[in-house]
Design an enzyme around this catalytic site. Structure first.
Site, short mmCIF file in Angstrom:
data_model
loop_
_atom_site.label_atom_id
_atom_site.label_comp_id
_atom_site.label_asym_id
_atom_site.label_seq_id
_atom_site.Cartn_x
_atom_site.Cartn_y
_atom_site.Cartn_z
CD GLU A 5 -0.02 -8.76 1.56
OE1 GLU A 5 0.41 -9.31 0.53
OE2 GLU A 5 0.73 -8.35 2.48
CG HIS B 13 -1.01 -9.44 -3.38
ND1 HIS B 13 0.36 -9.28 -3.33
CD2 HIS B 13 -1.37 -9.00 -4.61
CE1 HIS B 13 0.79 -8.76 -4.48
NE2 HIS B 13 -0.24 -8.60 -5.26
CD GLU C 287 1.87 -6.45 -2.02
OE1 GLU C 287 2.73 -6.25 -2.90
OE2 GLU C 287 1.87 -7.46 -1.29
CD GLU D 298 6.33 -4.05 0.01
OE1 GLU D 298 6.69 -4.74 -0.98
OE2 GLU D 298 5.37 -4.35 0.74
#
Length: 1020
Positions: free
Chosen positions: A412, A414, A466, A533
């Site tokens: 991840e 992000h 992400e 999600e």
């Protein structure tokens, strides 16, 4: 290994192209037993190094990896501290806890520039001594090897044994294994580890989670004999057309020339042989079974078998035995739909971090059993391993209990590509299309796949979370398909850049609203859809979940995963001995995203939150609709009928069970059937105002995860009763009605009601001297904001309602004696809003001691925001803490979250206060017919609906304003009062997300529509 690197380099920490040095190639986690004659009994040749280690915290600038003395065998570490392995440095007190969501934790202190790491970079210097167990050493002396494996660490480790550098590793969520054969000697050995807080790997590990470090999974030694099965790649296929299985296994055998044959045996778990074969040993030994008469694996019926492979030497003796549990199943995308064994599957899932409030990610086997037990009990059939591969035991449990897994790569990034306001900065995205990151990212997905390939529960590979999109993800996707041509690839990040749509086989989105998903499903979709999600379960949430479940009518809608499974809160013992669940910022960590990690359907102590009540019912595979002639049962299971369950049928008369029977209803998988039931309605219709017909699905026999009789699903239908209206009770002759100059009152039956002309309402209500009015009940137009309220700006938009009721003023009142037995008082209030809306509160009291209370809001003619809640808040003495009510329960319900069972429930204000990480609105009960609020002796108050309209009610140890002011549960004071809220209505809680999406319009309370609260109150 001739090319083994023998000197550590600090340059690796900031070089994304270096992510593993001397690391053993990834392989399956099959179980092996060695049969070396000198050892005696077959042995797995494993030796745990868990337990107490020594540790010292230093800064990266304080050590020289090439000359570092701490790795020397004779280094004096007596001044080092102690730490248990596995554990986190933070939980042991050696580092500070940090929680951030998107941003990198050093942002602001420094300007993050990849692939650099912060100047302040902690290093934990771990050391421990060990003596190689005799059986492992015997294997080494017989030509075998010994390795050390770190099953979980963060974020990068350098490893030495007896002062000899043996390797470097990143990606601490799959095994980092190093060959240490040549570094060992007889007697006591020393392993030293430099565990770095930050490395270039940190750029790939920006998960929304506590930033925890150290050796957090087990460390173990393992010996392998000279001839050793290094890897097993097993395809256990199931053909739904022929209802047969087939086995195709590829074995990597080290030094196969020193073995004669490899035999393979497939057994069921009772030990019965299903199939067996034998063939000549080779470096890559292929095993093909042909058609097998086996049972298929699914989450509904997780049939498992054991593949046993035996390596036999030229002398005819067994060298090694390897075992692998397998489940026969076929998971494919066919005609744009994901199918398991030929049937469309719907994931009723949750996203799960590995977490424990005391241990962080260093969870125990019991924690995992508890988690999977919760899943099975609440009809959760799928887990996404957000956002990294989990402990190996979790996969064994999912195979055994039956849970579908999306296995997710430890990736991840992000904070590298997302700025405040969800602004995308493509050029800064890591890994994007930057070639320097490709090797590390492909290695991460490869390590996950090699370890977990043989698990039947793993049905989808995920490339991470992400992390935007780019050519690196395309390379990862290609690698996955080359290694596994069967399982599909999942990656949501392509939604930010559709030119990379080919990366994922599944259309996956986060927090898309149900109507947005429906638009996709109606537009001739080419890919199956999942919400990786959805239903952001932060605080009091998971409203309107039924809107997503309704999408199951579209074939290419294949479910979603609730974010997330468990609240991430750290349990801390305070100086006074009390304990507190702490969230981000509580440890002086800045920057921080504070309570944003409190978004589980399970509280941090692993107790279910009230949200789980709706999740369980909406995720149920068996849907039940009773009616007066019987029951309709829809079996949404794919493979199992309902024949092995018992169905309990009940009739409730005004909430009280009056009739019950057990029946068996056999509905094949995927079918819907109606069954006649001879409800004894006429026997009870005259005894009740309403009859509830109930049918519940229960376990006919105990399972590993629940006892016999455990309820999985239920259905209820309410039909009208015909109970005669009770004749008016005779008024007691000693009743007195008094109309004074300042007050008016009614006395009778040991009760007294006093209504004030100046205080704006009732000021006394007593029974045998017990007072139930501490202060005049107040109008309420407000609720303590939920996390979703704060995120959607409901407080800002509805600020006028915060004090509208609290500060309303009484502008007029009339009190009159209706007759010899009855007193009526009408109070006209002006709300503290710009519109100055008038609200009327009416009390009608009689000499029986009963009180009829009505509150009327006429509807605002001028434009005004919707109302959070409307009704009265009544302060009671603290002893009146018990609550018995007739309505949906037993847990709290809201307008958009009330898939609960109608009945009579017993609770209390303390249990009804859900301990959300940030105190907020809680304890509401919708559609209440009556409620009793009592002390432990049974004295108290009964509130009943006056007409046909039910009401909402809560009993809490804290007022709405006390909840609104507190930042933690332990900041709430010791209760001194009870707060009863009786409401005409309360808005829903929402659930789409916790940062933007408002409660859906149909669950708001329009300000321009009238509201009417109408209840009867009596003291009991």
């Amino acid at each position: 290994m001739a090319d083994k690197i023998t000197t550590a380099s600090a340059a690796w920490l900031t070089d994304p192209t270096v992510f593993a040095v001397n690391r053993t190639p990834a392989h399956s986690n099959h179980v092996t037993f060695s049969h070396i004659p000198a050892i005696g009994e077959p042995s797995d040749l494993k030796q745990s190094l868990d337990g107490e280690w020594r540790v010292e915290m230093v800064q990266a600038s304080d050590i020289d990896l090439e000359e570092e003395p701490f790795a020397a065998e004779d280094f004096d570490d007596s001044a080092f501290g102690r730490i248990d392995v596995p554990s986190h440095l933070q939980n042991a007190g050696y580092m500070n806890h940090k929680y951030v969501n998107i941003q990198y934790p050093w942002d602001g202190h420094e300007n993050p520039q990849e692939p650099n790491v912060p100047e302040t970079n902690h290093v934990a210097l771990y050391r421990r001594t060990f003596t190689v167990a005799e059986r492992l050493d015997t294997a080494r002396q017989n030509g075998g090897t010994v390795s050390i494996t770190f099953h979980g660490m963060a974020t990068a480790i350098y490893v030495w044994v007896n002062g000899v550098f043996v390797g470097y590793g990143e990606d601490g969520y799959t095994p980092n294994e190093f060959d240490i054969t040549e570094a060992l000697h007889d007697g006591e050995n020393v392993v030293a580890v430099a565990c770095y807080e930050y490395a270039s790997a940190s750029w790939l590990e920006d998960q929304d989670y506590w930033r925890l470090h150290g050796l957090f999974r087990s460390v173990e030694l393992a010996a392998q004999p000279h001839v050793h099965i290094e890897d097993m790649k097993v395809e256990a296929d199931w053909n739904p057309e022929t209802a047969t299985g087939s086995l195709d296994a590829l074995l990597a055998v080290r030094n196969a020339k020193n073995a004669a044959t490899v035999s393979a045996t497939l057994k069921d778990l009772s030990g019965n042989v299903v199939w067996e074969t034998a063939l000549a040993a080779s470096d890559e030994t292929g095993i093909v079974s042909g058609s097998l008469d086996v049972k298929p694996w699914s989450a509904e019926s997780p049939a498992l078998y054991e593949l046993q492979v035996v390596v036999i030497g030229h002398d005819g003796a067994i060298v090694e035995t390897a075992t692998q549990r397998v489940g026969f199943r076929r998971f494919r995308i066919e005609d744009g739909i994901m199918k398991l064994n030929g049937k469309r599957v719907v994931f009723k899932g949750a996203d799960r971090h590995e977490f424990d409030a005391k241990r962080g990610r260093a969870i125990t086997r019991q924690d995992m059993i508890d988690d999977i037990t919760f899943c099975k009990r609440h009809n959760i059939n799928a887990i996404r391993t957000s956002h990294y591969p989990n402990q190996e035991y979790w996969y064994d449990l999912c195979d055994e209990y039956g849970i579908y897994l999306i296995d997710e790569t430890n990736l991840e990034t992000h904070g590298s590509w997302c700025l405040p306001g969800d602004v995308v900065t493509e050029d800064s995205a890591v890994p994007g299309s930057k070639p320097e990151w490709e090797g590390a990212c492909v290695d991460r997905v490869n390590s996950m796949m090699k370890r977990d390939y043989n698990h039947a529960s793993v049905v989808i590979w995920s490339l991470g979370n992400e992390s935007y999109a780019g050519d690196v993800f395309r390379a990862m996707s290609v690698h996955v398909h080359e290694l596994d041509p069967n399982r599909p690839v999942h990656y949501e990040g392509v939604t930010h850049n559709r030119k990379y749509d080919d990366v994922t086989d599944i259309e996956s989105r986060m927090y898309a609203h149900a109507d947005e998903i429906e638009e996709y499903l109606k537009s001739d979709p080419k890919k199956p859809y999942i919400s990786c999600e959805y239903m952001h379960a932060m605080g009091n949430s998971v409203g309107n979940m039924d809107e997503y479940v309704a999408l199951e009518r579209y074939p290419q809608y294949q479910g979603g995963f609730i974010w997330d499974f468990i609240d991430q809160a750290i349990l801390v013992r305070l100086p006074d001995g009390d304990e507190r669940l702490c969230y981000g910022g509580d440890f002086g960590d800045r920057p921080s995203d504070y309570e944003f990690a409190g978004d589980g359907i399970v509280f941090a102590d692993r107790t279910p939150s009230p949200k789980a009540q709706d999740v369980k019912q909406l995720y149920a595979n068996v849907r039940i609709v009773p009616g007066e002639t019987g029951v309709e049962i829809a079996n949404d299971n794919l493979f199992v009928s309902t024949a092995d369950y018992v169905f309990v049928t009940r009739v409730l008369a005004d909430g009280e069970p009056v009739w019950q029977a057990e029946q068996r209803f056999d509905v094949p998988a995927g079918e819907t059937k109606h069954f006649d039931i001879e409800w004894p309605l006429e026997a009870y219709r005259g005894q009740a105002n309403e009859l509830t017909l109930e049918v519940s699905q229960r376990l006919a026999a105990a399972e590993e995860w629940a006892s016999k009789g455990y309820e999985l699903s239920f259905g209820q239908t309410v039909v009208a009763g015909s109970k005669p209206v009770a004749a008016s009770e005779t008024k007691p002759v000693d009743g007195i009605v008094t109309v004074g100059r300042w007050n008016a009152g009614v006395q009778g039956s040991g009760r007294e009601i006093l209504l004030s002309r100046t205080q704006g309402g009732i000021v006394s209500y007593t029974l045998d001297g017990r007072e139930f009015v501490l202060r005049r009940p107040t109008l309420t137009t407000f609720r303590a904001l939920t996390d979703n309220d704060r995120g959607a700006g409901h407080g800002y938009d509805r600020a006028q309602w915060v004090g509208a009721g609290r500060y309303a003023k009484c502008v007029n009142n009339t009190i009159e004696q209706v007759n010899d037995d009855t007193l009526k008082a009408v109070y006209e209030y002006e709300l503290a809003t710009p519109q100055r809306t008038h609200v009327t509160i009416t009390y009608v009291a009689d000499t029986t001691g009963k009180l009829h209370l009505s509150v009327d809001y006429p509807g605002e003619t001028q434009e005004a925001p919707t109302i959070p809640a409307f009704g009265l808040e009544w302060t009671l003495p603290v002893e009146y803490s018990n609550l018995r009510f007739y309505g949906p329960g037993p847990d709290e319900t809201y307008a958009d979250r009330k898939h609960a069972k109608l009945g009579i429930w017993n609770t209390n204000a303390y249990d009804d206060h859900a301990p959300y990480l940030m105190p907020q609105e809680t304890g509401n009960h919708e559609d209440v017919r009556w409620a009793e609020i009592t002390d432990d002796a049974g004295h108290g108050m009964r509130v009943s609906r006056h007409g046909e309209s039910a009401f909402a009610l809560s009993l809490q140890p804290y007022s709405a304003f006390m909840l609104e002011e507190a930042q933690h549960q332990d900041e709430l004071p010791a209760p001194k009062h009870m707060f009863l809220r009786v409401l005409a209505a309360q808005m829903g809680v929402g659930g789409d997300d916790s940062w933007m999406s408002p409660v859906h319009p149909q669950y708001h309370i329009p300000a321009d529509k009238p509201l009417h609260l109408d209840v009867d109150i009596e003291l009991i």
